[in-house]
Design an enzyme around this catalytic site. Structure first.
Site, PDB file in Angstrom:
ATOM      1  N   GLY A 249       0.812  -1.210   0.000  1.00 15.28           N
ATOM      2  CA  GLY A 249       0.000   0.000   0.000  1.00 15.28           C
ATOM      3  C   GLY A 249       0.844   1.258   0.000  1.00 15.28           C
ATOM      4  N   ASN A 644      12.624  -9.948  13.088  1.00 15.94           N
ATOM      5  CA  ASN A 644      12.882 -10.909  12.012  1.00 15.94           C
ATOM      6  C   ASN A 644      13.859 -10.274  11.025  1.00 15.94           C
ATOM      7  OD1 ASN A 644      12.872 -12.776   9.979  1.00 15.94           O
ATOM      8  ND2 ASN A 644      10.652 -12.703   9.608  1.00 15.94           N
ATOM      9  N   GLU A 718       9.622   2.258   7.055  1.00 21.45           N
ATOM     10  CA  GLU A 718       9.763   3.520   6.339  1.00 21.45           C
ATOM     11  C   GLU A 718      11.153   4.130   6.375  1.00 21.45           C
ATOM     12  OE1 GLU A 718       6.019   4.422   8.422  1.00 21.45           O
ATOM     13  OE2 GLU A 718       5.547   5.604   6.654  1.00 21.45           O
TER      14      GLU A 718
HETATM   15 MO1  MOS Z   1       2.895   4.363   5.837  1.00 24.65          MO
HETATM   16  S1  MOS Z   1       2.904   6.041   4.657  1.00 24.65           S
HETATM   17  O1  MOS Z   1       2.354   5.033   7.288  1.00 24.65           O
HETATM   18  O2  MOS Z   1       1.852   3.266   5.098  1.00 24.65           O
END
Ligand code: MOS
Length: 753
Positions: A249, A644, A718
């Site tokens: 996503g 992991n 991220e």
């Molecule tokens: Mo991330 S932009 O919090 O899916």
């Protein structure tokens, strides 16, 4: 208190663990949202506005309605009532585009849905959607790329609540800049980018009476439920959202979009299940994008490299009606030690769809700007960029005035430099060569928030020796199924292959969004507590079950370890398998529930919690044919304990690959004539492919952060994308002498000499 002893010999925590859902995925058995089919199911295809600014004058559905297999053409007059939604407490009610679809005749971005064709087959629905005739009163769209801040109030309302435009301030940044002996004053631009997960957004809606079930490609089923419950005036217990597998996503699927409500509304009107899968083109129009940013960075420093002033003033674009907040200044107050600082933001309305979080929202464009400016300052001062960063390493978070829970950024730099061979770098532009290619070496640091969302989980221990762990979070491809099983196994000693994981369903205990790199740290305490409670329940049974070895003992005398119950005094001798105890008590299972609190509610936190890291990048440059390649990346990440490492390295590698795209390829361009994102397909929206991806070396420091949870795990989804673009543009400068301050780097940028 833990009723078990940690058993490092068998715990899967910290071990390379292949994904439990891997076999399901590679054999095609994993059911993604659009794989679910239901009897009588109909297909919906939206009609997209072909203007970006104006009004619908006339909508002619007559031809479309006559087409074979068509059940209905929905529009403002016949779609039925949909309400607005509003932010709720606890990460619920979040939505980037609040206007219910078809709410009025105004068009404010290209691709906005104006009608919906529903038919027996997808093909019939598509043909009908294409046959809907729409006449518009057109105004010129504003998709201007030069950003100037709109005249907003000093405090603005955004998707995530209120934000002060003067985001952070200390000392006197203007005066310190004016008197600084060395200055950098540059503006950095990042373009709109589109998430482009492989899996298209999809929703299937099914009504049974006043109960609505939605299969959706969602990064957050609990929030999704709250938004749809509001929009359709249902109580939450009458809405169920299911997301078993997500083909990624990148933030685009965090919150529900207008097509989700359209599928639900159409299913309500027709009393049939309705499936709506977006086209790739729609993925560029109606489900968010990373907004364009324009960031002015001013640095003042002494001649020996101490920062005296840092100003970060950024502007991002937003849609006409919505207020996604792109927090480019998130890391600025704490990344460096600097006595005088000011961070401000502004917003500029454009005729584009609502912007959205995209992997590393805010910090990723923000750190591109800040880290680029720091690299420029290093060159200006003729100080090695690693050394400049070490000189300005803060002892505490100077923005909040509190210590870091765990910050090992300097060690990241040191390890990265050694692994990369940074000491061999010669700073002169074009001075390094290999095999006839010019080499460019660059580096940058990075950080990303750490913390927890609220989370609940349950753990069952069952009489056949298996366990089940359940949590209404999602696995968006990052390894959450495996993490949940690892945590349950860690606490119970039950092997991974005997643990069933249930997630992605609002009927399970409320779980966290798969966002902000916060799902993993959030589930850790909830699952461990749930396992402890299941074990406590088992020990109580052990003392009461007829004929149990421990009958009439006090459960405080018992301990559970590796699936067996022992008398503490016996020091792991003897013991009874928990399955025997359950069978003796005629129980199928015992259940424990656990929950953990969100970490973001504290207005005066004791610690600043973040992950850190750095990237070292090599590019090769052939000026004769203007061929630039990223040839090598070394990334070091300090993200606490890594549950992991196999999946963790994979997250960072993927982020680096995406970062190469951010630096060199990705941008969504809007046609100034009609406001359409013109490269709205996977051929024209250029992304990093295998041929562009170099060898990537990932190292984790693995310092547990006990402020986050008892295992010390922070998130890793991220941070790998933060900083990488600045490292690449620094390497490009080192190779070519060209400073590119607007991403992506284009061949034309490098043809200046
Ligand atoms: Mo991330 S932009 O919090 O899916």
């Amino acid at each position: 208190m833990s009723l078990t002893q940690a058993s490092p010999a068998t715990s899967p925590i910290g071990r390379d663990t292949p994904r439990l859902d891997g076999p399901l995925k590679v054999t095609g058995k994993a059911q993604y949202t659009s794989d679910f089919h239901f009897p009588g199911m109909l297909y919906a295809v939206p009609v997209e506005a072909t203007i970006a600014n104006g009004r619908i004058r006339q909508l002619d559905t007559s031809a479309a309605e006559q087409m074979p297999g068509v059940r209905a053409i929905f529009h403002r007059e016949n779609i039925g009532k949909m309400l607005r939604s509003v932010l709720e407490q606890g990460m619920e009610g979040i939505c980037e585009e609040r206007r219910p679809p078809f709410a009025d005749d105004e068009i404010q971005y290209y691709g906005q849905y104006v009608a919906l064709a529903v038919a027996d087959t997808f093909e019939a629905a598509k043909a009908a959607a294409d046959a809907v005739r729409v006449a518009y009163d057109k105004d010129k769209p504003n998709v201007e790329t030069e950003l100037e801040a709109d005249d907003d109030a000093e405090v603005v309302s955004t998707t995530f609540g209120q934000h002060e435009r003067l985001q952070s301030q200390r000392g006197d940044a203007d005066a310190a800049f004016a008197s600084a002996p060395v200055k950098i004053d540059q503006t950095y631009v990042t373009p709109a980018e589109t998430h482009n997960p492989i899996e298209l957004h999809a929703t299937t809606a099914i009504w049974e009476g006043s109960t609505l079930t939605l299969y959706d490609s969602s990064q957050g089923v609990v929030n999704f439920r709250s938004v749809l419950a509001q929009m359709f005036d249902l109580s939450k217990e009458n809405v169920r959202v299911i997301t078993k597998f997500v083909g990624s996503g990148f933030g685009g699927k965090l919150f529900p979009w207008t097509h989700c409500a359209l599928a639900a509304a159409a299913a309500r009107q027709l009393a049939k299940p309705v499936k709506l899968v977006l086209s790739r083109k729609m993925m560029f129009q109606t489900v968010g994008h990373r907004p364009r940013t324009q960031q002015r960075v001013r640095l003042g420093a002494t001649t020996d490299g101490k920062l005296v002033s840092l100003q970060h003033d950024y502007i991002y674009h937003r849609s006409m009606r919505d207020a996604h907040h792109e927090d480019c200044g998130e890391t600025t107050p704490f990344q460096y030690s600097v006595p005088n600082l000011r961070v401000t933001f502004g917003r500029a309305k454009r005729n584009v769809g609502a912007a959205a979080d995209m992997r590393g929202p805010g910090a990723v464009p923000g750190l591109y700007a800040i880290e680029s400016a720091i690299n420029e300052l290093a060159d200006e001062l003729k100080i090695d960029p690693v050394r400049l960063r070490v000189i300005n390493e803060p002892k505490i978070d100077e923005g909040l005035g509190v210590p870091f829970s765990s910050r090992h950024l300097v060690e990241c730099f040191e390890l990265g430099a050694v692994k990369f061979g940074w000491s061999r770098r010669t700073p002169q532009v074009g001075s390094m060569k290999r095999d006839g290619l010019i080499l460019g070496w660059g580096m940058a640091g990075c950080s990303w928030i750490a913390g927890r969302f609220a989370a609940e989980a349950s753990v069952e221990l069952r009489d056949d020796g298996t366990a089940r762990v359940a949590c209404a979070t999602q696995d968006i491809g990052t390894g959450t199924y495996t993490n949940l099983a690892q945590l349950a196994s860690h606490r119970t000693g039950i092997p991974l292959d005997k643990i069933e994981v249930a997630l992605g369903d609002t009927s399970l205990p409320k779980g966290p969004l798969s966002g902000g790199s916060l799902a993993t740290p959030s589930i850790v305490p909830a699952v461990l507590k749930a396992a402890d409670n299941a074990i406590a329940s088992l020990l109580a049974i052990a003392t009461t079950a007829r004929g149990s070895l421990f009958e009439k003992r006090n459960s405080a005398e018992l301990v559970f370890d590796e699936g067996r119950v022992f008398l503490k005094a016996d020091d792991r001798e003897g013991g009874v398998p928990f399955t025997d105890l359950l069978q003796r008590a005629n129980l199928r299972l015992v259940t424990g529930n656990g929950s953990s609190e969100a970490m973001f509610d504290d207005p005066k936190p004791k610690f600043s919690t973040h992950s850190f890291g750095c990237h070292f990048v090599e590019v090769t440059w052939q000026p004769e044919i203007a061929r630039l390649r990223v040839s090598r990346v070394v990334t070091v990440i300090d993200a606490g304990r890594i549950l992991n490492p196999l999946a963790g390295r994979n997250q960072i590698e993927g982020a680096v690959v995406m970062g190469i795209g951010m630096a060199l390829f990705e941008h969504t361009s809007y046609d100034p004539q009609n406001g359409a994102p013109i490269n709205s397909n996977l051929a024209d929206y250029v992304m990093t492919v295998n041929a562009d991806a170099p060898p990537i070396e990932v190292h984790f420091l693995d310092y547990p952060d006990k402020e986050i949870n008892e295992i010390g795990a922070r998130g890793i989804g991220e941070i790998g994308l933060a900083g990488i673009a600045a490292a690449i543009t620094a390497a490009v400068h080192h190779a070519t002498g060209v400073r590119v301050r607007e991403l992506p780097v284009k061949i034309e940028d490098l043809l200046m000499w």
